[in-house]
Motif scaffolding. Structure first.
Motif, PDB file in Angstrom:
ATOM      1  N   ARG A  95      24.003  54.199  76.398  1.00 56.29           N
ATOM      2  CA  ARG A  95      22.951  53.193  76.284  1.00 56.29           C
ATOM      3  C   ARG A  95      23.476  51.863  76.811  1.00 56.29           C
ATOM      4  O   ARG A  95      24.607  51.473  76.532  1.00 56.29           O
ATOM      5  N   SER A  96      22.642  51.168  77.526  1.00 55.73           N
ATOM      6  CA  SER A  96      23.068  49.931  78.162  1.00 55.73           C
ATOM      7  C   SER A  96      23.155  48.792  77.170  1.00 55.73           C
ATOM      8  O   SER A  96      22.404  48.722  76.200  1.00 55.73           O
TER       9      SER A  96
ATOM     10  N   GLU B 204      21.588  55.089  81.027  1.00 54.17           N
ATOM     11  CA  GLU B 204      20.242  54.529  80.983  1.00 54.17           C
ATOM     12  C   GLU B 204      20.051  53.606  82.182  1.00 54.17           C
ATOM     13  O   GLU B 204      20.918  52.786  82.493  1.00 54.17           O
TER      14      GLU B 204
END
Length: 349
Positions: free
Chosen positions: A330-331, A295
């Motif tokens: 996902r960050s 992301e």
């Protein structure tokens, strides 16, 4: 002897320390004790070394210094991520991150003050490279995060990624020394298989590293397998072209039998078309691999935008159809600028 003339004791090997103590009329095993204090117990001063006599501790303090790091500022994200602004002995600052997950905690550590490269999407690349970190400064980041993991999550650190500030392969000797110490029984004793070195792609050093038969993992920040596109977002690619990188990762697998991970952000209007997917699929033929779709984390004044969900799904569909393992990462820690590509010492500027 003036403080500035003191020798950094952590630049000495165990054998050097044993020889020093013999030279001053002490038993050689004192060197073993000091080495343990420095590397396993993380002593920041000689006064901590309580199994040495006061006279001996004072003697060490007269002749040596311990250039340890200090956490200048710590921030905690709402998702549990911890970011440390780490002050070095000369006053310079780098950042490191503790990333918690359900069954593990990961340390994201820095290898340079600033960065040697010029990736347009990365906040760290905007900082001038001041210097390389020493091996002990890299090691200290891991020690600090291990303690934080035990304190906040009640478990030891389980993984390490060299994805913080700087290009690890541009500081190759110190990164390798740090990994040796991290994995040594005399240090933290961590498994090398739990360590990932992430590079933007320096083919010559990848080949050199492969020749040393390391047991840690390799990740390459690829982001495009089209020469012109990659050079536009990562200008250093003109010096280290994709042809050379492809040969280097093939050589890496040939020597290590360890598959490479490609880190890959999909941006709107830059690398979100079918031709970009086809180029990546072709590049993946160089060696067994997996792809992490990351992301995008916006940076201040940045010009890049995250691609649409449908574009990312298109990548996933084609990669899986080709039998390539793909994950979407996902960050974490975006609210404290701790996510991938956001480390820029904002809080200490």
């Amino acid at each position: 002897m003036k403080g500035s003339e003191k020798r950094d004791i952590r630049a000495m090997s165990r054998e050097d320390l044993r020889a020093f103590f013999v030279s001053v009329g002490e038993k050689a095993f004192r060197g073993n004790q000091v080495y343990e204090w420095l590397w396993q117990k993380g002593a920041h001063s000689f006064s901590d070394m309580t199994n040495l006599s006061l006279e001996l501790r004072q003697h060490l303090d007269t002749h040596f210094t311990i250039n340890h790091i200090a956490v200048d500022k710590m921030q905690r994200s709402k998702d549990g991520t911890v970011k440390n602004a780490v002050k070095l002995h000369d006053g310079l600052v780098v950042e490191s991150v503790l990333i918690p997950a359900e069954n593990r905690t990961t340390a994201c550590v820095s290898s340079q003050v600033g960065c040697s490269l010029d990736c347009r999407f990365c906040a760290t690349a905007r900082l001038k490279r001041m210097r390389n970190l020493n091996a002990d400064e890299i090691y200290d980041q891991v020690m600090v995060i291990d303690r934080q993991s035990r304190l906040y999550f009640n478990r030891p650190l389980s993984n390490i990624v060299f994805m913080g500030m700087g290009e690890p392969l541009m500081n190759y000797p110190n990164v390798m020394k740090a990994i040796d110490k991290i994995t040594s029984p005399d240090g933290l004793g961590m498994s090398p298989k739990r360590i990932t070195v992430s590079t933007s792609g320096v083919p010559k050093i990848i080949r050199k590293m492969a020749n040393e038969q390391p047991r840690f993992r390799l990740a390459v920040s690829l982001h495009s397998a089209i020469e012109e596109t990659r050079t536009s977002i990562m200008p250093f690619n003109s010096t280290f072209p994709l042809k050379d990188l492809r040969q280097a990762v093939s050589y890496w697998y040939e020597k290590t039998k360890s598959r490479v991970t490609y880190e890959y952000v999909v941006w709107k209007g830059i690398n979100d078309g079918p031709e970009d997917i086809e180029a990546l699929l072709d590049f993946c033929k160089a060696a067994p691999c997996k792809v992490n779709l990351i992301e995008y984390n916006p940076i201040e004044g940045g010009e890049f935008q995250q691609a649409s969900d449908s574009a990312v799904e298109n990548y996933i569909r084609h990669l899986e159809a080709a039998g390539i393992t793909v994950t979407v990462r996902r960050s974490r820690g975006k609210d404290i600028d701790a996510a991938c590509g956001q480390l820029a010492n904002k809080e200490t500027a």
